[in-house]
Design an enzyme around this catalytic site. Structure first.
Site, PDB file in Angstrom:
ATOM      1  CB  CYS A  26      13.488  -2.504   8.448  1.00  0.00           C
ATOM      2  SG  CYS A  26      14.367  -3.278   7.074  1.00  0.00           S
ATOM      3  CG  ASN A  51      14.778   1.858   4.651  1.00  0.00           C
ATOM      4  OD1 ASN A  51      15.932   2.271   4.721  1.00  0.00           O
ATOM      5  ND2 ASN A  51      14.460   0.595   4.928  1.00  0.00           N
ATOM      6  CD  GLU A  52      16.940  -1.792   2.825  1.00  0.00           C
ATOM      7  OE1 GLU A  52      16.617  -2.844   3.415  1.00  0.00           O
ATOM      8  OE2 GLU A  52      18.116  -1.428   2.688  1.00  0.00           O
ATOM      9  CD  GLU A  60      16.726  -0.069  11.351  1.00  0.00           C
ATOM     10  OE1 GLU A  60      15.609  -0.566  11.151  1.00  0.00           O
ATOM     11  OE2 GLU A  60      17.653  -0.131  10.532  1.00  0.00           O
TER      12      GLU A  60
END
Length: 865
Positions: free
Chosen positions: A466, A593-594, A264
């Site tokens: 994120c 993503n989550e 990330e």
């Protein structure tokens, strides 16, 4: 998925309370639902119970049974004045006010008052807020009536709406004050007055809430377990004897992609980190919004200055190189000698004798021609490298040159010195070491990339968590914005509050995967931004408008054509023209993503998933089940995965070492007939967030369980991967670095040992300890796998005890004979953050003794003759 399985001690507690329930308990009692403002309305939903409505007993007290998901991080997620309601079917509904500003309220439903379904936030007021909610049943019309007050022009006015399903609501209309019921009551709990709603429920419901709280407390006690108390806990424990016997007849195939990496762009992992570009703000595209306006110096001038007199520079945006890179610098020289200077990312590190590729887009404004002198200077302004460009023309063109450093310097500066007086426009000023990883142009920093490659990752997930779904709809990471010539790519704000140049884009990610023999695993937004975004209606998650979703779905499909299509396809041709004529052979793609699992999410995810399944059924789509190993998003995400038959889901959890110790059977309980699991983000966290022997060995212990469950757990990756010193957004990380050093952590060596010693066949082993204590048994683990390519037998042994474990290894049933083995040991004290593995050669036989040092991971790789 899995069924709930209680730890043995908790099971005794649970059975005790079940057996304690007797005829003297009431059939029903009262439940009081409330919240407090002690934590700025973020404390969540609480309960108390009473048999007489006079004496109230808090469950907890103030234990949070429900929290609000609306709003940006932390204190914006408020749950105000909840109202609890039970419908005719027995389903509980909770409605609450979100804040004083929005014309929305929140709704969630539950069957038992502690397992809550997804939340929704209907918009019922265009102008005005929603305060003091009430709900009642309109049985005559088979619907529910919701009323509230709204402050308009300083005056409270009443409003109502109706709904049959808490999904579709009637038009909001005004009401009179006498249409309100005044449902809230004030009671005293633990000596304090609280306001909430009272309902009569079965005693079984209250008993379930009490047991849920007690289970949560016990679970928290397990999570808090750490090594600080080991000297007392294991006092007098000098050694433990163990017998280990392999059971090859129960061997099973496991995933050959179990250990990978999650990259990330966080903590300067890309620009200023893995991406080898040495010039900061090369395109003059930094803007105040990159840092949410918190740094006035963060603008197009960032990292640039002028050295010399009779010169000036300004940022312009008229007639740029490309519309996606709007800004460039205009340098005015009134006396030759002045230089435009770039400070790099915390300086520019160069090595004596190394060559560096310089490039710039330039156009002469006045006079008609002239050259640029390019040089590197040290901290004393001494020139350590120098070259010149060709003459600059009056139209935008790219100019290149090579600099050779005559000195090693950690904090050099780059200077661009016009050899003329007049004005020149410059953009995309770049400096790259020629020694990139694998020598790639626009490539990666060699030492950092090599450290990642040394893990032997079987896949690389990118471009982030994120970062992928972004801070709002306009900040989503769009893969197609990051391919093509650098000057045409779209830079943007990084969700971690800095800048993304997009120089490290999808082409570079895929190329890196190919260079290290790892499967690419791109993660694309599921049509929704980060659940903590504040750009979609006062903090609501929101989503791409449905009218635009067909276009976005095509964008997702285009990625697969870009990666796998031949050069006769539209996107395959773009990849080929970038320098990779052969397909990348993409097999996996993550969607989401989550994310917060809402109706908005499910609608968009389902569209994307169905389109992928129809056009590219061979692609393994990986769904998302939220940021935790339990809770609403986890359960709702798994429900969607089961309903749609998603091939794999992405699970995330960051937990204390105690959780990893006490949940080694987490995946043993999973249903093998459902989706496979990608454990995409995990790490052991201690207070202060160190990466040390305690955290690393806790992860190693858990990784033996991942190997044991390699038939259901397909992939796993520690997170985050990289962090640059001085720019850290998150701790702990796997690898820390600065401009000249790579600093692997203890956790890195655990990942490396598992990555370099993976296998495709799991061989069960029975382990018996001389000590039968549960706390001892949970701290000793073994995993045995076989490498299909080499036939090697690989034994991983983890000892989280302060004492040595003397193991008798019985390998008679696999008949290894007298063999050579490589022994790697990682050990140290729990707080040790600098331990590194030691490697020795040993001989093993069908039966041999091995002593596991206290606090250690041992890997024995047996060569099969």
């Amino acid at each position: 998925m899995k069924s709930i399985k209680l730890p043995i001690f908790l099971l005794f507690i649970y059975l005790f309370f079940c057996n304690a329930a007797g005829a003297d308990e009431p059939d029903s009692a009262y439940i009081f639902a409330y919240t407090t403002n002690k934590q700025n309305n973020t404390a969540g939903l609480h309960y108390a119970w009473s048999v007489d409505r006079e004496n109230w007993f808090g469950i907890g007290p103030e234990f949070r049974f429900l929290a609000s998901d609306f709003g940006r991080w932390g204190t914006q997620k408020k749950l105000i004045n909840p109202i609890l309601f039970q419908d005719e079917k027995g389903l509980y509904h909770c409605l609450w006010t979100l804040n004083d500003d929005v014309g929305q309220f929140a709704h969630a439903a539950s069957e038992d008052l502690y397992h809550w379904k997804r939340q929704s936030y209907p918009q019922v007021m265009r102008n005005g807020n929603v305060l003091d909610l009430e709900i009642s049943s309109d049985k005559k019309n088979n619907r529910y009536l919701i009323t509230w007050e709204s402050e308009i022009d300083g005056e409270l006015k009443g409003f109502k709406t109706t709904t049959e399903d808490f999904k579709i609501y009637s038009e909001t209309t005004g009401i009179s004050e006498d249409e309100r019921f005044g449902l809230r009551e004030t009671v005293r709990i633990d000596g304090e007055l609280q306001t909430g709603t009272v309902k009569r429920v079965s005693w079984k419901t209250i008993d379930g809430l009490i047991k849920w709280y007690e289970w949560s407390q016990f679970h928290n006690m397990e999570r808090a377990d750490n090594m600080r108390n080991d000297q007392e806990r294991f006092k007098g424990l000098r050694k433990v004897d163990a017998s280990v016997k392999l059971i090859p007849e129960r061997s099973k195939k496991i995933s050959n992609k179990l250990v990978g990496i999650f990259f990330e762009d966080i903590s300067y992992a890309a620009d200023g980190g893995l991406y080898a570009e040495l010039v900061q703000n090369r395109g003059f595209e930094y803007v105040l919004s990159d840092k949410s306006g918190n740094d006035p110096s963060w603008n197009s001038y960032k990292a640039w200055s002028l050295n010399g007199e009779n010169a000036s520079f300004k940022i312009d945006s008229v007639s740029p190189i490309h519309e996606n890179n709007k800004h460039f610098v205009v340098l005015e020289i009134r006396e030759i000698g002045a230089a435009l200077v770039n400070e790099g990312f915390d300086g520019i590190a160069v090595k004596e004798g190394n060559r560096y590729d310089f490039s710039v887009f330039a156009k002469m404004i006045e006079p008609k021609k002239g050259k640029l002198l390019i040089r590197l200077t040290d901290e004393n302004n001494k020139v350590i490298a120098e070259t010149t460009t060709k003459s600059i023309s009056n139209t935008w063109k790219k100019y290149e040159a090579v600099l050779t450093a005559n000195k090693t310097v950690d904090n050099a500066k780059l200077e661009v010195v016009p050899e003329f007086t007049g004005e020149v426009a410059l953009d995309m000023i770049s400096l790259f070491p020629q020694n990139t990883f694998k020598g790639r142009k626009n490539g990666l920093r060699e030492d950092l990339a090599q450290a990642i490659a040394d893990i032997h990752p079987k896949f690389v997930r990118f471009p982030g968590g994120c970062v992928a779904h972004g801070d709002g709809l306009h900040n989503m990471y769009r893969w197609n914005y990051t391919v093509g010539p650098l000057e045409t790519r779209v830079p943007q704000r990084n969700i971690w509050n800095y800048h993304q140049s997009a120089g490290l884009g999808y082409f570079e990610y895929f190329q890196f995967c190919e260079d290290i023999g790892a499967e690419p695993l791109p993660v694309l937004p599921a049509g929704v931004p980060c659940q903590n975004s504040g750009t979609c209606g006062h903090g609501q998650q929101g989503g791409i408008p449905m009218a635009e979703m067909d276009e976005y779905v095509q964008e997702v499909l285009d990625l697969i054509e870009w990666a796998n299509g031949d050069k006769n396809t539209k996107w395959g041709r773009i990849r080929a023209e970038a320098g990779h004529p052969e397909p990348f052979n993409l097999k996996y793609i993550g969607i989401g993503n989550e994310d917060l699992i809402t109706d908005i999410f499910e609608e968009r995810f389902t569209m994307i998933f169905n389109a992928l399944r129809e056009k590219y059924p061979e692609i393994v789509v990986i769904g998302t089940v939220g940021p935790f190993y339990t809770g609403t998003d986890y359960e709702e995400g798994w429900d969607i995965a089961t309903k749609l038959q998603i091939p794999m889901v992405d699970e995330h959890y960051y937990q204390p070492p105690g959780w990893f110790i006490h949940n080694q059977d987490f995946y043993d309980r999973y249903d093998r007939s459902k989706s496979k699991v990608y454990l995409g983000e995990y790490a052991a966290h201690l207070p202060g967030r160190p990466n040390n022997i305690e955290t690393a060995l806790s992860e190693a212990l858990y990784m033996t369980a991942l190997e044991r469950n390699g038939d259901i757990v397909e992939m796993s990756s520690y997170a985050p991967l990289l962090a640059k010193e001085g720019h850290i957004n998150w701790d702990p990380d796997l690898i820390y670095f600065n401009n000249t050093e790579v600093k692997p952590t203890v956790g890195y060596y655990v990942q490396k040992l598992f990555g370099q010693n993976s296998g495709e066949t799991y061989i069960p082993a029975e382990i018996r300890l001389s000590e039968n204590r549960e706390d001892i048994k949970k701290r000793v683990a073994i995993s045995v796998v076989q490498d299909k390519a080499t036939k090697d037998i690989i034994v991983k042994l983890v000892n989280l005890l302060p004492a040595e474990v003397n193991a008798n290894m019985d390998f008679t049933d696999i008949n290894i004979g007298d063999s050579e083995a490589l022994l790697t040991v990682l050990k140290g004290k729990p707080e040790d953050a600098s331990a590194v593995p030691s490697i020795t050669g040993i001989s093993v036989d069908s039966e041999f003794e091995y002593k596991l040092p206290g606090y250690s991971l041992s890997v024995i790789r047996v060569k099969i003759n």
